[in-house]
Design an enzyme around this catalytic site. Structure first.
Site, PDB file in Angstrom:
ATOM      1  N   VAL A 205       0.858  -1.192   0.000  1.00 48.63           N
ATOM      2  CA  VAL A 205       0.000   0.000   0.000  1.00 48.63           C
ATOM      3  C   VAL A 205       0.893   1.241   0.000  1.00 48.63           C
ATOM      4  O   VAL A 205       1.706   1.435   0.904  1.00 48.63           O
ATOM      5  CB  VAL A 205      -0.973  -0.020   1.191  1.00 48.63           C
ATOM      6  CG1 VAL A 205      -1.662   1.334   1.352  1.00 48.63           C
ATOM      7  CG2 VAL A 205      -2.004  -1.123   0.984  1.00 48.63           C
TER       8      VAL A 205
ATOM      9  N   HIS B  44      10.415  -4.546  20.381  1.00 50.59           N
ATOM     10  CA  HIS B  44       9.145  -4.133  20.957  1.00 50.59           C
ATOM     11  C   HIS B  44       8.945  -2.626  20.811  1.00 50.59           C
ATOM     12  O   HIS B  44       8.260  -2.011  21.604  1.00 50.59           O
ATOM     13  CB  HIS B  44       9.093  -4.490  22.445  1.00 50.59           C
ATOM     14  CG  HIS B  44       9.160  -5.965  22.716  1.00 50.59           C
ATOM     15  ND1 HIS B  44       9.435  -6.490  23.958  1.00 50.59           N
ATOM     16  CD2 HIS B  44       8.970  -7.027  21.898  1.00 50.59           C
ATOM     17  CE1 HIS B  44       9.427  -7.816  23.895  1.00 50.59           C
ATOM     18  NE2 HIS B  44       9.149  -8.172  22.655  1.00 50.59           N
TER      19      HIS B  44
ATOM     20  N   ASN C 223       1.960  -2.086  17.665  1.00 45.79           N
ATOM     21  CA  ASN C 223       2.618  -1.566  18.865  1.00 45.79           C
ATOM     22  C   ASN C 223       2.715  -0.044  18.835  1.00 45.79           C
ATOM     23  O   ASN C 223       2.866   0.596  19.881  1.00 45.79           O
ATOM     24  CB  ASN C 223       4.009  -2.185  19.005  1.00 45.79           C
ATOM     25  CG  ASN C 223       3.947  -3.705  19.061  1.00 45.79           C
ATOM     26  OD1 ASN C 223       2.908  -4.265  19.429  1.00 45.79           O
ATOM     27  ND2 ASN C 223       5.027  -4.374  18.694  1.00 45.79           N
TER      28      ASN C 223
END
Ligand code: FAD
Length: 517
Positions: free
Chosen positions: A233, A442, A476
């Site tokens: 995209v 993370h 996240n």
């Protein structure tokens, strides 16, 4: 056969990691008849779509799947695998790619080890599956339904709260850690087994959850859902303050397509979700900001004073079958001890132990202590209007600094990990090792959720981007708090909330202003 891109659907999802898959699943369950197209920049690795590579039995096929996840500069199984100048700093893991440049600005710490995966399933095809719940100030205080959302995220990810109950010596590890850390802790913050997204097949084999588990049969059987691998995209079409579709590049067969949609969900990881918004001209002040990764220290010990464990002796699986099934324990985050402790018993020592026989499985223990970052708006990923990355998207540049407070937190984490190691056994190595920023994988916060549109957040409590009706963000990047625990369960919980909001709007034809909050 050439594939056909639709001219129009109801919902476009960008990215097929666990959070994009969660939108597909919840919409399939709650909104039958809704036409959904999921566009994923990377290739399909294996069937079912989104499968974790650890579930691919054949070694060669698994290595190939890891390599195909690594974007345009794959390194796994190649002679040039470790061509990065400083492998300790760059921590190149199979199945992921690090940023080739722009990861560090002069005089800053940067995120040298932040990595991404580009494949159906995203990083969720390569992850460890640790799914702890956030606690105390890790939690999003303005979401009253967080606990129920986390329950649903457990369901979607197939989380088992104690998957390796009989792992040798895990009882010893938890008893020793509990005696040291539990006094004074709330009941939900005591030492316990790490919840993991894994289950056992009828034949006993382990199955690690990837996006395939999140999609579930509900999505696979949905005739109105289509997954398009190798479909990048380029931008979201925004008209009159509303999401109206996407422009997508067919990377398999060439060409660009415009796909109209009333709702667009961008779930393209914490570096590339803000990239897609930036490329779309959606640039709220907080876009890319409050980027935070969990500083991490690691250490290892050998368990001391062990009498043969009854569990180990009676383990019916036998030594040869417990590879990858060592006990995993969790020392939860608390505001008083603001670290997320992950304790993994290894099947064998990662470091040759001079003069020793091969240690008994479970007796070598790896510890990782993750810290909450000192949040700053200046820690950010920026994008260029002129230069592009290797996929032709706006080129990212990371600005990232560990503050004095972060340094003090890391020093404290070193002390805490040694405290944990001391009660377990004998140190392997002299001092804990601090990993390079980004190594936790993370990194979070770059399209964060806020209760109000006060300039410090990108989206509201349902993950809808402020000021752009029908545009949602996931992953996240949405987490507003600097959580120290592994973030995927929380991200999936926030995705569940957003997907339910879309389902409700579609089902009830609710106008934008009445969006559930
Ligand atoms: P991702 O899984 O990163 O998926 C994003 C997808 O978007 C990718 O497939 C990407 O190709 C696609 N994409 C990007 N840009 C575009 C575009 N323009 N068009 C179309 N598609 C696009 N987390 C935990 O909570 N616990 C753990 O134990 C844990 N261990 C990990 C171990 C490893 C080795 C790794 C690599 C990660 C680990 N993680 C862990 C992190 C975890 O995998 C991620 O938090 C999780 O995958 C994030 O899900 P996501 O859906 O937001 O994004």
């Amino acid at each position: 056969m050439a594939r056909t891109f639709p001219n129009e659907v109801d919902v476009v999802i960008v990215g097929s990691g666990p959070t994009g898959a969660a939108y597909a699943r919840v919409l399939s369950e709650r909104s039958p008849g809704t036409r959904i197209a999921l566009f994923e920049a990377g290739p399909l690795l294996a069937e079912p779509p989104g499968v974790h590579v650890k579930n691919i039995d054949d070694d060669g096929a698994r290595l190939e799947a890891q390599r195909r996840s690594e974007g345009l500069r794959p390194h796994t199984t190649r002679a040039e695998a470790r061509t990065y100048a400083d492998p300790m700093k760059r921590v190149v893991r199979s199945g992921t790619q690090v940023l080739p440049d722009g990861y560090q600005q002069p005089g800053e710490d940067g995120l040298p080890a932040a990595a991404m995966s580009t494949n159906v399933g995203g990083m969720g095809a390569h992850w460890t599956g640790a799914c702890p719940r956030p606690g105390e100030s890790e939690r999003v205080a303005f979401l009253p339904d967080l606990e129920e959302l986390l329950d649903d995220a457990d369901r979607l990810l197939g989380v088992d709260r104690n998957p390796f109950a009989g792992a040798p010596y895990s009882d010893v590890v938890r008893a020793r850690l509990g005696a040291e850390f539990d006094p004074g802790r709330a009941a939900d913050r005591t030492v316990r087994p790490m919840p993991l997204a894994v289950h056992r097949r009828e034949d006993g084999a382990l199955v690690w959850s990837g996006s395939d588990i999140v999609f579930g049969d509900a999505t696979r059987a949905n005739p109105d859902f289509t997954l398009f691998p190798e479909a990048l995209v380029r931008r979201v079409i925004v008209e009159d303050g509303r999401a109206a579709g996407v422009v997508v590049e067919d990377r398999a067969e060439g060409g660009e397509h415009e796909v109209r949609a009333r709702f667009v969900v961008v779930a393209a990881d914490a570096l590339r979700t803000p990239q897609v918004l930036f490329a779309s001209g959606v640039r709220p002040p907080a876009l890319g900001r409050y980027l935070n990764d969990q500083p991490q220290v690691v250490f290892a010990v050998r368990l001391r004073d062990l009498s043969p464990s009854p569990v180990a002796e009676q383990d019916p699986r036998g030594r040869s079958e417990i590879v990858g099934e060592g006990g995993v324990s969790w020392v939860p985050y608390t505001d008083a001890e603001p670290f997320h402790g992950q304790v993994m018993q290894l099947d064998a020592s990662p470091i040759p132990l001079v003069g020793d026989d091969e240690p008994e499985p479970g007796t070598i223990v790896g510890l990782g202590w993750f810290c909450a970052k000192d949040l700053r708006a200046d820690d950010r990923v920026e994008f260029s209007d002129e230069e592009t990355d290797e996929f032709g998207m706006p080129k990212p540049a990371v600005h990232y600094v560990l503050t004095n407070r972060d340094r003090r937190t890391i020093e404290r984490a070193r002390a805490e990990i040694k405290r944990a190691a001391s009660v377990l056994g004998e140190f392997i190595g002299d001092e804990p090792l601090e990993l390079s920023p980004g190594a936790s994988l993370h990194y979070q916060g770059s399209a964060r959720m806020g209760e109000t549109d006060d300039g410090t957040s990108v989206c509201g409590p349902t993950s809808e981007v402020w000021g752009v009706d029908g545009l949602y963000v996931a992953g996240n990047c949405v987490i507003p708090t600097p959580i120290a625990c592994n973030p995927t369960l929380t991200s999936v919980a926030l995705a569940v909330r957003g997907a339910r909001a879309i389902a409700e709007r579609i089902g009830a034809r609710v106008p934008a202003s009445a969006d559930v909050a």
